[in-house]
Design an enzyme around this catalytic site. Structure first.
Site, short mmCIF file in Angstrom:
data_model
loop_
_atom_site.label_atom_id
_atom_site.label_comp_id
_atom_site.label_asym_id
_atom_site.label_seq_id
_atom_site.Cartn_x
_atom_site.Cartn_y
_atom_site.Cartn_z
CD GLU A 261 -2.62 -0.79 2.73
OE1 GLU A 261 -2.68 0.44 3.30
OE2 GLU A 261 -3.51 -1.56 2.98
CD GLU A 312 -12.02 1.17 1.51
OE1 GLU A 312 -12.51 0.14 1.62
OE2 GLU A 312 -10.81 1.51 1.72
CE LYS A 315 -10.55 1.49 5.06
NZ LYS A 315 -9.31 2.07 4.34
CD GLU A 320 -8.17 5.46 8.80
OE1 GLU A 320 -9.17 4.78 9.02
OE2 GLU A 320 -7.21 5.59 9.74
#
Length: 337
Positions: A261, A312, A315, A320
């Site tokens: 990542e 997302e 999260k 995030e």
């Protein structure tokens, strides 16, 4: 009419294309997280990967609907069990066999599985000591099932290092040295990289008085850190080489690393988060890892996964939630692919 030798050349070139892609420095993937309540269907997502010519995908657990969508896609898959399953996989070969027979074997004729990640950032932590045994058991299960291309590894966060500055001082914490030695021994046997998560954004945003934006985003024109004979123009290389140094200190400098990542958020912590910063970091990173190794491993073009495909919304915090290249609508957050 095309001459036979030309047909043979074209056929051979087509067969070698995936290998050439890796060899010429385009071993690039994007993580696909599903912590959102508004994400497109897996079939739509995989078609988007194909349209963007993204050849590698990382998913965080074996979602059957995603695996079904990946059948026949030609996309190389990195996948792992849930962290909470690692202890049972470590203590029971039967549990490891069941995991492989349920989540890998039914798809193996139609999907290229590359790496099986045993643990996502569980080292350091209470689950960490289970990782070597779980890796061995999953490896045994893969062998028993005749799946030879998929290799086991694990994913470490930066906190696995007790020291990281300068990069040559990189060392694993004493509490995990035994675990890391066991993991590295397995990786060395299989010639498989250790996967690491590398986030210059977090280092820069937490200490901007000591870490410059230029160093964090690959725009420095002069070395920022001089570590013996190694010169570091960017923080990413320094963070990676700290892991390389740590592997050397446990006598496994032959084990390579790959990036599981890395990315930059667009929202949530201004001025450090912005579309412009995310685009700058990711574009410069892509150009860098396609052409260059690190100062400590200059000849090794490192496989790299970007984080991540979509924003997302489930999260934990706004930062995030906003690492995506695409909105859930599949519109790009900024031009990239």
């Amino acid at each position: 009419m095309v001459p036979k030798f030309a047909q043979l050349f074209v056929s051979t070139l087509l067969l070698l294309t995936p290998l050439l892609s890796i060899a010429d420095g385009r071993d690039i993937g994007v993580c696909y997280g599903l912590n959102g309540d508004n994400l497109p269907s897996p079939n739509e997502v995989i078609n988007l990967y194909k349209r963007c010519q993204i050849d590698n995908i990382r998913i965080y657990q074996p979602y059957p609907e995603v695996l079904e969508a990946l059948r026949g896609s030609g996309i190389s898959v990195t996948i792992g069990p849930r962290n909470e399953d690692i202890a049972s996989l470590a203590t029971s070969q039967d549990a490891a066999n069941d995991w492989v027979n349920t989540n890998i074997v039914p798809y193996a004729d139609d999907i290229v599985f590359r790496w099986i990640t045993i643990g996502n950032e569980v080292i350091p932590g209470p689950l960490g000591s289970n990782v070597p045994a779980a890796m061995n058991n999953i490896r045994n299960a893969l062998d028993s099932a005749g799946i030879t291309l998929a290799k086991v590894t694990t994913v470490l966060p930066g906190t696995a290092l007790a020291a990281s500055y300068p990069p040559s001082a990189g060392a694993f914490g004493s509490d995990i040295t035994e675990t890391m030695t066991g993991i590295a021994a397995i990786l060395a046997q299989e010639d498989t990289p250790l996967l690491i998560n590398v986030y210059p954004y977090f280092a820069y945003s937490s200490d901007p008085s000591h870490i410059s934006a230029q160093y964090a985003m690959f725009t420095s024109t002069a070395p920022v850190v001089i570590d013996g004979s190694f010169q570091y123009f960017n923080l990413f290389d320094a963070m990676v080489d700290a892991f390389n140094a740590a592997l050397e200190k446990i006598n496994f400098g032959n084990v390579k690393v790959a990036v599981a990542e890395t990315g930059w958020p667009t929202v949530g912590n201004e001025p450090y988060t912005s579309v412009a910063n995310a685009q700058t970091y990711n574009r410069n990173l892509l150009n860098h890892v396609m052409q260059n190794g690190t100062p400590r491993r200059p000849d090794y073009i490192m496989p790299t996964f970007f984080f991540e495909m979509f924003d997302e919304d489930l999260k934990g915090n706004v930062v995030e939630q906003n690492f995506g290249f695409f909105y859930p609508s599949m519109q790009p957050v900024y031009p990239f692919w």
